[in-house]
Design a protein around this motif. Structure first.
Motif, PDB file in Angstrom:
ATOM      1  N   ARG A  37       5.930 -10.193   5.018  1.00  0.00           N
ATOM      2  CA  ARG A  37       5.582  -9.003   4.056  1.00  0.00           C
ATOM      3  C   ARG A  37       6.205  -8.532   2.690  1.00  0.00           C
ATOM      4  O   ARG A  37       5.973  -8.295   1.564  1.00  0.00           O
ATOM      5  CB  ARG A  37       5.840  -7.721   4.926  1.00  0.00           C
ATOM      6  CG  ARG A  37       4.720  -7.087   5.806  1.00  0.00           C
ATOM      7  CD  ARG A  37       5.150  -6.003   6.563  1.00  0.00           C
ATOM      8  NE  ARG A  37       3.989  -5.796   7.703  1.00  0.00           N
ATOM      9  CZ  ARG A  37       3.128  -4.750   7.550  1.00  0.00           C
ATOM     10  NH1 ARG A  37       3.324  -4.307   6.285  1.00  0.00           N
ATOM     11  NH2 ARG A  37       2.411  -4.521   8.250  1.00  0.00           N
ATOM     12  N   ASP A  91      -3.533   6.457   6.227  1.00  0.00           N
ATOM     13  CA  ASP A  91      -2.900   5.183   6.206  1.00  0.00           C
ATOM     14  C   ASP A  91      -3.582   4.571   7.245  1.00  0.00           C
ATOM     15  O   ASP A  91      -4.242   4.933   8.361  1.00  0.00           O
ATOM     16  CB  ASP A  91      -1.426   5.170   6.530  1.00  0.00           C
ATOM     17  CG  ASP A  91      -0.789   3.904   5.836  1.00  0.00           C
ATOM     18  OD1 ASP A  91      -1.648   2.978   5.452  1.00  0.00           O
ATOM     19  OD2 ASP A  91       0.219   3.752   6.160  1.00  0.00           O
ATOM     20  N   GLU A  92      -3.741   3.280   7.323  1.00  0.00           N
ATOM     21  CA  GLU A  92      -4.507   2.426   8.364  1.00  0.00           C
ATOM     22  C   GLU A  92      -5.648   3.078   8.586  1.00  0.00           C
ATOM     23  O   GLU A  92      -6.480   3.415   9.800  1.00  0.00           O
ATOM     24  CB  GLU A  92      -3.694   2.388   9.575  1.00  0.00           C
ATOM     25  CG  GLU A  92      -2.238   2.045   9.671  1.00  0.00           C
ATOM     26  CD  GLU A  92      -2.026   0.666   9.171  1.00  0.00           C
ATOM     27  OE1 GLU A  92      -3.058  -0.206   9.401  1.00  0.00           O
ATOM     28  OE2 GLU A  92      -0.813   0.298   8.745  1.00  0.00           O
ATOM     29  N   GLN A 133       9.118   4.394   8.405  1.00  0.00           N
ATOM     30  CA  GLN A 133       8.596   4.757   6.904  1.00  0.00           C
ATOM     31  C   GLN A 133       9.447   5.725   6.555  1.00  0.00           C
ATOM     32  O   GLN A 133       9.928   5.789   5.585  1.00  0.00           O
ATOM     33  CB  GLN A 133       7.145   5.056   6.997  1.00  0.00           C
ATOM     34  CG  GLN A 133       6.070   3.818   7.367  1.00  0.00           C
ATOM     35  CD  GLN A 133       5.394   3.519   6.042  1.00  0.00           C
ATOM     36  OE1 GLN A 133       5.254   4.447   5.105  1.00  0.00           O
ATOM     37  NE2 GLN A 133       4.448   2.546   6.294  1.00  0.00           N
ATOM     38  N   LYS A 143       0.851  -1.173   0.042  1.00  0.00           N
ATOM     39  CA  LYS A 143       0.172   0.097  -0.008  1.00  0.00           C
ATOM     40  C   LYS A 143       0.966   1.259   0.096  1.00  0.00           C
ATOM     41  O   LYS A 143       0.575   2.212  -0.680  1.00  0.00           O
ATOM     42  CB  LYS A 143      -0.865   0.058   1.376  1.00  0.00           C
ATOM     43  CG  LYS A 143      -2.099  -1.089   0.923  1.00  0.00           C
ATOM     44  CD  LYS A 143      -2.961  -0.960   2.337  1.00  0.00           C
ATOM     45  CE  LYS A 143      -2.456  -1.588   3.492  1.00  0.00           C
ATOM     46  NZ  LYS A 143      -2.280  -3.045   3.607  1.00  0.00           N
ATOM     47  N   SER A 144       1.982   1.189   0.655  1.00  0.00           N
ATOM     48  CA  SER A 144       2.830   2.386   0.982  1.00  0.00           C
ATOM     49  C   SER A 144       3.296   2.976  -0.475  1.00  0.00           C
ATOM     50  O   SER A 144       3.104   4.138  -0.682  1.00  0.00           O
ATOM     51  CB  SER A 144       4.083   2.298   1.658  1.00  0.00           C
ATOM     52  OG  SER A 144       3.869   1.323   2.534  1.00  0.00           O
TER      53      SER A 144
END
Ligand code: ADP
Ligand code: MG
Length: 623
Positions: free
Chosen positions: A320, A136-137, A71, A43-44
């Motif tokens: 991941r 995000d989230e 990040q 997603k990032s």
């Protein structure tokens, strides 16, 4: 530069993962986006790539300090100018960030949601050009989510304040309808492009082990996977402490994490794990959100979690980087008791009375679903996906149950005896008295309650206790029997009419030679480095050590320098020139400038010492 070039230069990847391309395209066309993609789907990149291409700054709202720091480190490593503002900074530091941002020093700025209410911050945003606001989230916005954050509700006021509205993009891994609708409505997204990618995580191997000797299992697993980094989740702090002690005593490099420790201690544990100083961490579910560590090779649940939602999120922290990883749930019937107890003592302060009953019912239902997962003999992956609304017919061939052999036995007659016994017990007793009675056990307690006089006393004495438990849980799942949800958890009669029909059969599936199957599972876990020859694996070890050295020099988590996946690809391709090094997945231009030569040097040295060695099984150098 276009999106694909940015992906290559900054992140070192040649192609987009599913969903990424269309999301980026929509954002660049000025559309709002709501993306629902599982953990590890990437997603990032979906907001970081457009952030590089849009004219102004992208503000990323992120719930946790550790997540932001992680990040921002990774972005700066990749040559993207990013910063963050949160409560870990002093006022002076924050002013400095504002000043730098106004000068145009950042493309991406991470902020905690609370910051959006601060006057200083709002003044600041009026002095810069904001192209995009990314949430995000984003499930934190929903009261239905597990991580509800009231300050997420303020985001929309912040966005509404702009005269020229920036693009708004929201990302989450939580797929339920309620959460999806909440995000879209609460954020007031404008005709958003909604992208939902499949929920499957192909590189994860799922397994459930029914065992009472959980400590032994964990120790054995760790000894068999000495190089792997993993998380072990326990239901309670006490379990965490006990398992931590046991593993430390056995010489495992282990950290621990739970809410009973103070902030300092927790931070230290988390860092030990992230920086690969401890290969394993034992934790309660307080640990994890905000852990982007990409090389987690296994997640073991020491206890059954409270719901499939929790399980998939926690287990999903494995792999991941897309490399094969294992998610193992250790199940014993006692876990059900622990969870019922935890749910009974759940904190309902701040929750309106009328909602409490609904929530309790929802919790009970969720517990049943995860219990079903622990007991099913069907494909585990399909069970998970079906729960999240994705129907699959074919078994996945990559989970414990698909690799296990089951035999079916007709236990209809035995089932009738169980029901007779529950009838005789008048629904007053739990599992242990019922099984004890049927087995004809010689126990004082059975005499005390008069069970030795039942007609069913000893009626199934030629069966094993394990078989009986399996049968009873099957009868409970099928609704013939009912187990009360209170602490005493007695067994009562359910709907037994169906059993009277001549065609009804109760079939029990028993698994065979689990040990041999466990072997397959373990072999599979090695597949990550399968494409490497023995020499290739040795090179991988050399490169891993180099990565660790660099990480220590720079005070960075090793996986931020290069992921395991990148190092494996590098070991297979064994590049000795700049062009071939840039061909390794995950090596972008900036990273090459920083570290490329050191890695080339190490590879050349390795090859000089072992002339003509082949590091990869398939000849991928020619690609
Ligand atoms: P999410 O936030 O969806 O859980 P991340 O953004 O943390 O996932 O990305 C997971 C991993 O996938 C990271 O290691 C990232 O570098 C990698 N990744 C992202 N996009 C790509 C791509 N196009 N090709 C290969 N790897 C990718
Ligand atoms: Mg993420």
């Amino acid at each position: 530069m276009d999106a694909k070039e940015a992906l290559k230069v900054y992140f070192g990847y040649d192609s987009f993962k599913p969903g990424q391309g269309e999301i980026i395209e929509a954002i660049l066309a000025g559309k709002d986006v709501l993306a629902i993609m599982p953990t590890g789907a990437g997603k990032s990149v979906c907001y970081q790539v457009p952030a590089m291409l849009l004219p102004g700054i992208t503000i990323v709202i992120s719930p946790l300090i550790s997540l932001m720091q992680d990040q921002v480190k990774a972005l700066n490593e990749a040559g993207i100018h990013a910063g963050y503002i949160n409560s870990s900074l002093t006022d002076a530091q924050i002013s400095k960030v504002y000043a730098k941002a106004v000068e145009g020093a950042y493309k991406i700025l991470y902020v905690a949601p609370e910051r959006l209410e601060s006057h200083d911050f709002i003044d600041f945003t009026e002095r810069i050009e904001i192209s995009m606001v990314t949430v995000d989230e984003a499930h934190c916005i929903s009261q239905w989510g597990q991580d509800f954050r009231p300050s997420y509700l303020k985001i929309v006021d912040f966005i509404d304040r702009f005269r020229q509205r920036p693009v708004v993009s929201a990302f989450t891994a939580t797929a339920t309808e309620e959460v999806k609708t909440d995000i879209s409505c609460v954020l007031k997204l404008k005709e958003p492009k909604v992208v939902v990618t499949g929920f499957d995580r192909e590189n994860l191997y799922f397994d459930v082990e029914a065992t009472r000797k959980k400590g032994d299992y964990v120790l054995k697993y760790i000894k068999e996977h000495p190089d792997d980094s993993g998380i072990i989740y326990c239901a309670t702090r006490r379990n965490v402490d006990a398992l931590y002690e046991m593993l430390s005593d056995a010489g495992v490099s282990v950290a621990r994490y739970h809410a009973g420790m103070n902030n300092e201690e927790r931070k230290e544990s988390q860092d030990d794990f992230i920086y690969d100083r401890s290969s394993v961490i034992v934790a309660t579910n307080a640990f994890g959100m905000g852990i982007d560590k990409s090389n987690v090779r296994f997640v073991i649940h020491y206890n059954m979690p409270q719901s499939m939602e929790n399980y998939y999120q926690e287990a999903g922290r494995a792999g991941r980087d897309g490399e094969p990883s294992q998610c193992i749930l250790l199940f014993s019937p006692q876990d059900i008791m622990i969870n019922k107890f935890l749910l009974e003592h759940k904190d309902f302060t701040d929750i309106p009375d009328e909602d409490i009953e609904t929530i309790k019912q929802r919790d009970a239902r969720r517990l049943q679903v995860i219990e079903g997962y622990c007991r099913t003999s069907g494909c585990l992956r399909n069970y998970i996906l079906a729960y999240f609304g994705e129907k699959r017919e074919a078994p996945c061939d990559s989970c414990g149950n698909c690799h296990r052999e089951f035999t079916e036995i007709d236990m209809t007659e035995e089932a009738k005896q169980v029901i007779n016994c529950v009838y005789e017990a008048k629904g007053r007793y739990g599992l242990s008295i019922i099984t004890g009675t049927l087995l004809g056990a010689d126990r004082a307690r059975l005499k005390e309650v008069g069970a030795t006089d039942y007609k069913t006393y000893g009626a199934l004495k030629n069966r094993s206790e394990a078989e009986l438990r399996l049968l009873i849980s099957q009868l409970i799942m099928d609704g013939y029997l009912y187990q009360t949800a209170d602490r005493y958890s007695v067994i009562r009669m359910g709907d037994i009419d169906r059993l009277k029909g001549p065609d009804t059969h109760i079939m029990i599936r028993e698994s065979k030679n689990k040990d041999a199957e466990g072997q397959t599972a373990r072999q599979r876990s090695r597949r990550s480095t399968d494409k490497l020859t023995k020499a290739g694996y040795e090179l991988f070890e050399v490169l891993r050590r180099l990565r660790l050295t660099i990480a220590r020099e720079e005070g960075m988590p090793p996986y931020i320098i290069f992921s395991d996946k990148t190092l494996i690809d590098m070991s297979a391709k064994a590049p000795t020139t700049k062009a071939s090094m840039l061909n390794v997945s995950g090596v972008g231009a900036v990273k090459y400038n920083k570290y490329g030569e050191r890695f080339i040097e190490a590879i050349s040295l390795f090859l000089d010492e072992r002339p003509n060695s082949v590091t990869s099984i398939v000849d991928i150098k020619s690609y």
